[in-house]
Design a protein around this motif. Structure first.
Motif, mmCIF file in Angstrom:
data_model
loop_
_atom_site.group_PDB
_atom_site.id
_atom_site.type_symbol
_atom_site.label_atom_id
_atom_site.label_comp_id
_atom_site.label_asym_id
_atom_site.label_seq_id
_atom_site.Cartn_x
_atom_site.Cartn_y
_atom_site.Cartn_z
ATOM 1 N N PHE A 32 0.849 -1.206 0.000
ATOM 2 C CA PHE A 32 0.000 0.000 0.000
ATOM 3 C C PHE A 32 0.885 1.258 0.000
ATOM 4 O O PHE A 32 2.096 1.174 -0.167
ATOM 5 N N GLN A 33 0.265 2.418 0.250
ATOM 6 C CA GLN A 33 1.054 3.655 0.324
ATOM 7 C C GLN A 33 1.283 4.016 1.790
ATOM 8 O O GLN A 33 0.327 4.122 2.560
ATOM 9 N N TRP A 34 2.546 4.197 2.155
ATOM 10 C CA TRP A 34 2.907 4.593 3.530
ATOM 11 C C TRP A 34 3.287 6.071 3.556
ATOM 12 O O TRP A 34 3.929 6.573 2.640
ATOM 13 N N LYS A 35 2.947 6.730 4.675
ATOM 14 C CA LYS A 35 3.111 8.186 4.733
ATOM 15 C C LYS A 35 4.566 8.650 4.558
ATOM 16 O O LYS A 35 4.870 9.404 3.638
ATOM 17 N N TRP A 36 5.464 8.260 5.456
ATOM 18 C CA TRP A 36 6.800 8.867 5.310
ATOM 19 C C TRP A 36 7.583 8.262 4.160
ATOM 20 O O TRP A 36 8.405 8.929 3.536
ATOM 21 N N ASP A 37 7.281 7.002 3.805
ATOM 22 C CA ASP A 37 7.898 6.428 2.599
ATOM 23 C C ASP A 37 7.579 7.304 1.395
ATOM 24 O O ASP A 37 8.453 7.616 0.575
ATOM 25 N N SER A 38 6.305 7.687 1.328
ATOM 26 C CA SER A 38 5.829 8.430 0.178
ATOM 27 C C SER A 38 6.603 9.750 -0.017
ATOM 28 O O SER A 38 6.953 10.121 -1.144
ATOM 29 N N GLY A 39 6.914 10.417 1.097
ATOM 30 C CA GLY A 39 7.707 11.645 1.011
ATOM 31 C C GLY A 39 9.104 11.387 0.441
ATOM 32 O O GLY A 39 9.547 12.072 -0.491
ATOM 33 N N PHE A 40 9.792 10.384 0.989
ATOM 34 C CA PHE A 40 11.156 10.103 0.504
ATOM 35 C C PHE A 40 11.130 9.642 -0.959
ATOM 36 O O PHE A 40 11.995 10.002 -1.759
ATOM 37 N N ILE A 41 10.120 8.843 -1.276
ATOM 38 C CA ILE A 41 9.989 8.329 -2.648
ATOM 39 C C ILE A 41 9.840 9.489 -3.641
ATOM 40 O O ILE A 41 10.458 9.502 -4.714
ATOM 41 N N ALA A 42 9.057 10.496 -3.248
ATOM 42 C CA ALA A 42 8.839 11.644 -4.139
ATOM 43 C C ALA A 42 10.168 12.324 -4.487
ATOM 44 O O ALA A 42 10.358 12.808 -5.615
ATOM 45 N N LEU A 43 11.106 12.338 -3.536
ATOM 46 C CA LEU A 43 12.404 12.982 -3.815
ATOM 47 C C LEU A 43 13.156 12.241 -4.914
ATOM 48 O O LEU A 43 13.834 12.855 -5.746
ATOM 49 N N GLY A 44 13.072 10.919 -4.900
ATOM 50 C CA GLY A 44 13.742 10.135 -5.950
ATOM 51 C C GLY A 44 13.130 10.446 -7.306
ATOM 52 O O GLY A 44 13.839 10.777 -8.264
ATOM 53 N N PHE A 45 11.814 10.374 -7.396
ATOM 54 C CA PHE A 45 11.133 10.665 -8.669
ATOM 55 C C PHE A 45 11.483 12.063 -9.181
ATOM 56 O O PHE A 45 11.644 12.276 -10.377
ATOM 57 N N ALA A 46 11.572 13.015 -8.256
ATOM 58 C CA ALA A 46 11.735 14.417 -8.662
ATOM 59 C C ALA A 46 12.963 14.619 -9.556
ATOM 60 O O ALA A 46 13.000 15.524 -10.374
ATOM 61 N N HIS A 47 13.965 13.745 -9.414
ATOM 62 C CA HIS A 47 15.185 13.919 -10.205
ATOM 63 C C HIS A 47 15.035 13.471 -11.658
ATOM 64 O O HIS A 47 15.860 13.796 -12.493
ATOM 65 N N TYR A 48 14.000 12.651 -11.930
ATOM 66 C CA TYR A 48 13.898 12.192 -13.322
ATOM 67 C C TYR A 48 12.475 12.195 -13.888
ATOM 68 O O TYR A 48 12.274 12.050 -15.091
ATOM 69 N N ASP A 49 11.456 12.313 -13.002
ATOM 70 C CA ASP A 49 10.078 12.306 -13.499
ATOM 71 C C ASP A 49 9.223 13.134 -12.533
ATOM 72 O O ASP A 49 8.602 12.594 -11.619
ATOM 73 N N ILE A 50 9.239 14.424 -12.752
ATOM 74 C CA ILE A 50 8.631 15.339 -11.786
ATOM 75 C C ILE A 50 7.123 15.092 -11.649
ATOM 76 O O ILE A 50 6.551 15.293 -10.574
ATOM 77 N N SER A 51 6.494 14.602 -12.708
ATOM 78 C CA SER A 51 5.047 14.407 -12.591
ATOM 79 C C SER A 51 4.737 13.268 -11.626
ATOM 80 O O SER A 51 3.752 13.326 -10.878
ATOM 81 N N LYS A 52 5.584 12.239 -11.608
ATOM 82 C CA LYS A 52 5.358 11.163 -10.635
ATOM 83 C C LYS A 52 5.601 11.662 -9.212
ATOM 84 O O LYS A 52 4.907 11.273 -8.267
ATOM 85 N N ALA A 53 6.600 12.519 -9.053
ATOM 86 C CA ALA A 53 6.890 13.069 -7.715
ATOM 87 C C ALA A 53 5.669 13.832 -7.203
ATOM 88 O O ALA A 53 5.236 13.674 -6.060
ATOM 89 N N LYS A 54 5.103 14.639 -8.074
ATOM 90 C CA LYS A 54 3.943 15.435 -7.657
ATOM 91 C C LYS A 54 2.749 14.526 -7.367
ATOM 92 O O LYS A 54 2.017 14.718 -6.402
#
Ligand code: 9WN
Length: 435
Positions: A32-54
């Motif tokens: 499922f989606q976990w709260k603090w995981d989701s924040g850290f995960i967004a940082l990874g996406f932000a470097h190569y796929d900003i729409s997924k991060a958002k």
């Protein structure tokens, strides 16, 4: 090597990204989606796929309750690979719970203030990211208001957690003395985690009885905060949780100031921030141990153990120069032996240290990321760069695991990687470390 590692990390993240617009921490183990995981995960996406991060951030914040609460797991989908699932947690018992999503009735560290700010730093199109932040920031603010208005029992700026799963450091030896004060029933249930991961690396059945029992008490009272504060056998002030709140306050204040026209919110955050910082230092810093410690509010006593959360306040403005120096010294002396990777999740010199068991000793990459930024912030550049290179070496040598053995020559196993593999925040934070 660097590019290869980033490519592998991207594969892990992309495979864990789900159709519903969120990312699972690890296939099977955490579906499922976990709260603090989701924040850290967004940082990874932000470097190569900003729409997924958002999307990741938008999706978790969309599950916010009407009282500002953000749950620790959002059950977007059905899955029988995880226990306890939505039918156990029953978030709908709370009158203000999300009507759109099923979730748990507990939370996790409030990372989204600093996550929004970091997303802004990473984003190439600043205007677009600022527009996104403008749409999301009030939800994060409301979440902080929820904490200060409902969980600051002594009105001193420190908010409590009522379950070990809220800390993010689930089976840490920190909680052992609390379990001694409880005697929960022996529940009958089917564990799922131990069919994905070696049981010796996970919490015990008896520990799970305690975890479930606290939830049963909260459910009996429809997850009412006041009742939980009155009755939960677990009620703790956690230096990790509180320093993450302080660090996220800082980011919200800066972001609101640059957006403009949000004076009231900025004032509210600043007032609480001041109290939080003062109380963190006066109530949770343990001079003799040279580290921040947890406080057991239910039994009115300090929990005098050092763990990786003890150093987390470095990531915030809270530590004075003297405190910061003492933290760096303790980390180096107790956790930083030659032959040991930084930073074990529990004091390696303590008899309760277990290098293989989940939060009772192994190294976690999200904690290392927090500590790296914290050490750098307070000017401990050597220690910061060691924690970063240790993190990268552990991942490069072993893979994208959930947690790692801190012993450089590990006598017990071929690999230092334990728990779930292809783990999202390990991948995401490797990307953020390397970019
Ligand atoms: C319970 C998802 C989560 C992390 C926690 C970690 C672990 C869950 C579990 O996995 O906890 O929330 O079932 O073990 O301890 O920090 O967010 O990755």
């Amino acid at each position: 090597m660097k590019e290869q590692m980033i490519d592998k990390a991207i594969q892990v993240l992309d495979r864990n990204f789900q159709d519903g617009g969120f990312t699972i921490p690890s296939k099977g183990l955490y579906p499922f989606q976990w709260k603090w995981d989701s924040g850290f995960i967004a940082l990874g996406f932000a470097h190569y796929d900003i729409s997924k991060a958002k999307k990741e951030v938008e999706t978790i914040l969309d599950a916010q309750w009407e009282n500002g609460f953000i749950p620790h797991i959002v059950f977007h989908n059905d899955s029988d690979t995880y226990f306890p699932g939505p039918n156990f947690h029953k978030s709908n018992l709370h009158p203000l719970a999300s009507k759109k999503y099923r979730s748990t009735g507990m939370t996790q560290p409030p990372v989204f203030g600093f996550i929004l700010e970091r997303l802004y730093e990473i984003a190439k199109n600043k205007e677009d990211m600022m527009n996104f932040i403008k749409k999301q920031i009030d939800k994060v603010y409301e979440n902080h208001v929820y904490f200060y208005e409902n969980r600051d029992l002594n009105n001193d700026g420190l908010v409590y957690i009522y379950h070990n799963w809220e800390s993010g450091t689930d089976n840490s030896p920190l909680w052992d003395d609390i379990w001694e004060t409880m005697n929960p029933p022996e529940y009958t249930f089917e564990r799922r985690d131990t069919s994905h991961v070696d049981a010796s690396q996970r919490p015990s059945k008896r520990e799970y009885d305690h975890y479930l029992h606290i939830i049963e008490i909260a459910k009996e009272h429809n997850y009412d905060d006041a009742k939980i504060a009155e009755l939960s056998p677990f009620l703790v002030l956690d230096p990790l949780f509180n320093s993450v709140l302080i660090r996220s306050n800082e980011s919200l204040i800066r972001l609101y100031e640059s957006i403009g026209n949000n004076e009231e919110k900025v004032d509210y955050l600043k007032q609480n921030q001041l109290k939080s910082v003062q109380s963190l230092n006066s109530k949770l810093f343990h001079k003799d141990l040279g580290a921040y410690v947890h406080f057991d509010l239910r039994n009115n006593r300090q929990i005098p153990y050092i763990c990786s959360s003890s150093f987390a306040p470095l990531y915030s403005s809270a530590p004075t120069r003297l405190i910061a120096e003492s933290l760096a010294k303790t980390m180096l002396e107790k956790f930083g032996d030659a032959g040991r990777y930084l930073c074990a999740s529990f004091d390696p010199t303590h008899e309760k240290f277990n290098p293989k068991k989940y939060w009772r000793g192994p190294v976690w990459i999200n904690m290392n990321w927090i500590l790296y930024h914290g050490l750098k912030r307070h000017g401990f550049y050597d220690l910061a760069s060691r924690i970063k290179s240790d993190s990268l070496e552990l991942i490069e040598k072993n893979g994208f695991f959930e947690y790692f053995d801190s012993r450089q020559s590990n006598p017990d196993a071929d690999s230092n990687g334990y728990g779930g593999n292809n783990f999202s925040w390990t991948a995401a934070l490797l990307i953020d470390f390397l970019k």
